[in-house]
Structure formats: C-alpha cells, structure tokens
Design a protein around this motif. Structure first.
Motif, PDB file in Angstrom:
ATOM      1  N   ALA A  26       3.550   1.580  -2.712  1.00 21.66           N
ATOM      2  CA  ALA A  26       1.811   1.463  -2.749  1.00 21.66           C
ATOM      3  C   ALA A  26       1.637   0.985  -1.338  1.00 21.66           C
ATOM      4  O   ALA A  26       0.193   0.501  -1.283  1.00 21.66           O
ATOM      5  N   SER A  27       2.241   0.528  -0.386  1.00 20.05           N
ATOM      6  CA  SER A  27       1.859   0.008   0.818  1.00 20.05           C
ATOM      7  C   SER A  27       1.389   1.078   1.797  1.00 20.05           C
ATOM      8  O   SER A  27       1.684   2.103   1.658  1.00 20.05           O
ATOM      9  N   ALA A  28       1.119   0.562   2.974  1.00 20.82           N
ATOM     10  CA  ALA A  28       0.742   1.198   4.053  1.00 20.82           C
ATOM     11  C   ALA A  28       1.766   1.607   5.178  1.00 20.82           C
ATOM     12  O   ALA A  28       1.607   2.168   6.210  1.00 20.82           O
ATOM     13  N   MET A  29       3.043   1.018   4.889  1.00 25.31           N
ATOM     14  CA  MET A  29       4.160   1.352   5.818  1.00 25.31           C
ATOM     15  C   MET A  29       5.328   2.085   4.919  1.00 25.31           C
ATOM     16  O   MET A  29       5.344   2.065   3.697  1.00 25.31           O
ATOM     17  N   PRO A  30       6.200   2.640   5.509  1.00 19.18           N
ATOM     18  CA  PRO A  30       7.352   3.289   4.814  1.00 19.18           C
ATOM     19  C   PRO A  30       8.307   2.294   4.459  1.00 19.18           C
ATOM     20  O   PRO A  30       8.367   0.976   5.212  1.00 19.18           O
ATOM     21  N   ASP A  50      12.263  -3.112   4.055  1.00 19.81           N
ATOM     22  CA  ASP A  50      10.868  -2.963   4.283  1.00 19.81           C
ATOM     23  C   ASP A  50      10.591  -2.657   5.790  1.00 19.81           C
ATOM     24  O   ASP A  50      11.613  -2.295   6.502  1.00 19.81           O
ATOM     25  N   SER A  51       9.409  -2.450   6.432  1.00 17.53           N
ATOM     26  CA  SER A  51       9.220  -1.995   7.559  1.00 17.53           C
ATOM     27  C   SER A  51       9.445  -2.868   8.628  1.00 17.53           C
ATOM     28  O   SER A  51       9.717  -2.688   9.954  1.00 17.53           O
ATOM     29  N   ARG A 106       4.697  -4.154  -3.126  1.00 20.49           N
ATOM     30  CA  ARG A 106       4.207  -3.196  -3.431  1.00 20.49           C
ATOM     31  C   ARG A 106       5.083  -1.710  -3.688  1.00 20.49           C
ATOM     32  O   ARG A 106       4.621  -0.590  -3.941  1.00 20.49           O
ATOM     33  N   ILE A 107       6.441  -2.212  -3.842  1.00 21.25           N
ATOM     34  CA  ILE A 107       7.229  -1.166  -4.220  1.00 21.25           C
ATOM     35  C   ILE A 107       7.609  -1.358  -5.573  1.00 21.25           C
ATOM     36  O   ILE A 107       7.979  -2.223  -6.205  1.00 21.25           O
ATOM     37  N   GLN A 166       3.191   7.181  -1.196  1.00 25.10           N
ATOM     38  CA  GLN A 166       3.582   8.191  -1.963  1.00 25.10           C
ATOM     39  C   GLN A 166       4.646   7.780  -2.941  1.00 25.10           C
ATOM     40  O   GLN A 166       5.177   6.774  -2.972  1.00 25.10           O
ATOM     41  N   THR A 167       5.071   8.758  -4.196  1.00 23.57           N
ATOM     42  CA  THR A 167       6.011   8.537  -5.129  1.00 23.57           C
ATOM     43  C   THR A 167       7.158   9.717  -4.905  1.00 23.57           C
ATOM     44  O   THR A 167       6.794  10.657  -4.653  1.00 23.57           O
TER      45      THR A 167
END
Length: 150
Positions: free
Chosen positions: A74-78, A132-133, A50-51, A106-107
């Motif tokens: 576009a994911s739910a985690m930073p 990733d997270s 999703r990145i 966010q973008t």
C-alpha cells in the motif's frame, strides 16, 4: 548581621534557581531528543508499515478450491526481495516462497502449498520478509508485528 544573612539567603536562592533552570533545560532537551528519535523511527518504518501478507481461499473456474498468498504493498514505492518463509516440519529444511518485487499500490498473488488447504479456516496473515525502498530488511510475523530483520 541581618544584611549578611539576607545576602547569603539571596545567593543560595539564586544558586538554587540557576540549578533548577539548568535541570529544567536538560529535561526539556532530553524530551526533545526522544521526540526527534521517535519521529525518525516513524519515518524509517513508514513504508514497511504499509506492507501486508495473508493466505486466502479462492474458487477455481473449473471447480475446486485453492489457497493463494496475497502480498499487498500500500506504499508509494516498490518493495524488493519479498519472501514468504514457510513453516518446516520436524527434520525438514526451512524453505520460503520467493516473490521478488511487489510494485507500489498492488497486490501480488502466489499459490500456497496444497497441504495447507487441510487446515485452512479463514483468511489469515502469514510471515513476510522484504527490503524497503531504502534497502532496509523487514519481517512481519503472523500476528502482524513488524521488526527489522536480521
């Protein structure tokens, strides 16, 4: 003699059936292991897929044009330690644009090198590396291929 032959045939048939059942069970178990491994890989890649990152032209308010990197999560985690490796010319030391953290959904935008403006045609993907997270490092190349980074 006929009953001995019939008994031997029944024993052979039972042995072949047993071996066949074992082989079939082994093949089904192997397929299930493969399916489970694929599911685990999909889960491991789910956030990284999703990145995305690209470069795009924008117009300045005061006139002129400027290129910007866009990094979208576009994911739910930073995602963490985000870097955009920049291509190096002959004899130049490779460098990268460090972005840091991109919050979920966010973008983030950063200015691209001014010399890229000469060769810009349209929005295009750029290489990105990030954590990733779960702490796994990923790399996505300019063609969009995602791979674990070394």
């Amino acid at each position: 003699m006929d009953s001995d032959w019939l008994s031997a045939f029944a024993d052979v048939f039972a042995a072949v059936g047993t071996v066949g059942a074992f082989v079939l069970g082994f093949l089904l178990l192997r397929r299930e292991h493969r399916r489970e491994a694929d599911r685990a890989e999909d889960e491991r890649r789910s956030q990284a897929e999703r990145i995305s990152a690209w470069v795009e032209l924008t117009q300045r308010l005061e006139g002129g044009r400027e290129l910007w990197f866009h990094i979208h999560n576009a994911s739910a985690m930073p995602i963490y330690e985000v870097e955009l490796p920049l291509p190096a010319r002959d004899g130049e030391e490779p460098r990268s644009e460090f972005v840091g953290l991109v919050p979920p959904g966010q973008t983030v935008q950063r200015a691209a090198p001014a010399e890229w403006l000469r060769s810009y045609v349209e929005p295009e993907p750029v290489q990105i590396e990030f954590l990733d997270s779960a702490g796994r490092r990923w790399s996505r190349d300019e063609q969009g291929a995602l791979a674990p980074a070394e």
